[in-house]
Design an enzyme around this catalytic site. Structure first.
Site, mmCIF file in Angstrom:
data_model
loop_
_atom_site.group_PDB
_atom_site.id
_atom_site.type_symbol
_atom_site.label_atom_id
_atom_site.label_comp_id
_atom_site.label_asym_id
_atom_site.label_seq_id
_atom_site.Cartn_x
_atom_site.Cartn_y
_atom_site.Cartn_z
ATOM 1 C CD GLU A 132 -3.174 1.201 2.299
ATOM 2 O OE1 GLU A 132 -3.544 2.658 2.107
ATOM 3 O OE2 GLU A 132 -3.147 -0.091 2.951
ATOM 4 C CG HIS B 272 2.827 9.403 -16.780
ATOM 5 N ND1 HIS B 272 1.742 9.680 -16.444
ATOM 6 C CD2 HIS B 272 3.985 9.429 -16.738
ATOM 7 C CE1 HIS B 272 2.123 10.359 -15.109
ATOM 8 N NE2 HIS B 272 3.617 10.310 -15.431
ATOM 9 C CD GLU C 138 -0.360 4.231 -17.477
ATOM 10 O OE1 GLU C 138 -0.069 3.687 -16.528
ATOM 11 O OE2 GLU C 138 1.435 4.990 -17.213
ATOM 12 C CB CYS D 94 -2.207 9.760 -13.263
ATOM 13 S SG CYS D 94 -1.137 10.229 -14.509
ATOM 14 C CB CYS E 187 -2.449 8.179 -17.904
ATOM 15 S SG CYS E 187 -0.735 8.623 -17.929
#
Length: 222
Positions: free
Chosen positions: A60, A96, A98, A126, A129
């Site tokens: 996490e 990024h 992606e 994000c 993206c």
């Protein structure tokens, strides 16, 4: 690998300057390097195990895990099916990972072909993206995208949740990686030591709990 710059050994140790020809060679090499795009697209290559173990870990608290690693399998169905695979990471990308995928690996979709794409990504996209993915899927009805993610990125944020919902409604399948998926990436996208038996995937301690945790969160969001 393109990313590693190798220093050419210089001939000047014994006081002799490099001869002109070598100087020319060097210039050529230097030029070639600078012509390369600002990111490295690695197809059919594998990422170092240490990156995988750190970046894909479904914890996490992901401090320091601020890069995205994206492993992809693209199955193009036309008269015959072609499958390509590789990985990219955003250290080598001007965008990024992606975005880099759509800019470079699949800059355009031929309308006569069908594309089944699966990404295995260290964390979910994000907002920017996610929006780009939604637009791309709406524009290209012949594109199917399944994204398997290790972790959810900023999932508490309302705008992030909204962006993920939009992706889903555009037809994107978003899934949390199960232990078997991590193993698949390990076998197919991670460098194995040469000459050794391929090392078995060793799941980390809390892999199953973390998967369940994220799966519940994703179900709530979607």
């Amino acid at each position: 690998k393109m990313a590693e710059k190798q220093e050419e050994p210089s001939n000047t140790q014994n006081g002799e300057p490099d001869n002109a020809e070598e100087g020319e060679e060097k210039k050529k090499k230097k030029l070639k390097r600078e012509d390369l795009p600002p990111f490295e697209i690695v197809t059919g290559e594998r990422l170092p195990a240490i990156f995988f173990k750190f970046q894909f870990r479904n914890v996490e608290y992901s401090s320091g895990r601020n890069k995205t690693f994206l492993c992809y399998v693209v199955e193009t169905q036309g008269r015959e099916s072609v499958t390509s695979r590789g990985y990219l990471e955003d250290e080598h990308a001007a965008a990024h990972a992606e975005m880099a995928f759509f800019n470079t690996i699949l800059p355009k979709c031929e309308s006569s072909l069908r594309y089944n794409i699966t990404w295995y990504v260290s964390s979910s996209p994000c907002v920017t993206c996610a929006d780009r993915i939604t637009e791309t899927l709406k524009k290209n009805k012949n594109l199917r995208l399944t994204i398997m993610v290790g972790r959810l990125f900023m999932w508490e944020e309302p705008e992030m949740q909204a962006a993920l919902k939009k992706m889903k409604s555009a037809g994107c399948k978003l899934r949390i990686m199960k232990p078997q998926d991590f193993e698949y990436v390990w076998q197919n996208f991670v460098e194995q030591e040469e000459g050794e038996e391929a090392k078995a995937f060793v799941p980390w301690e809390d892999i199953q709990e973390n998967f369940q945790y994220y799966e519940e969160k994703l179900a709530e969001i979607l």
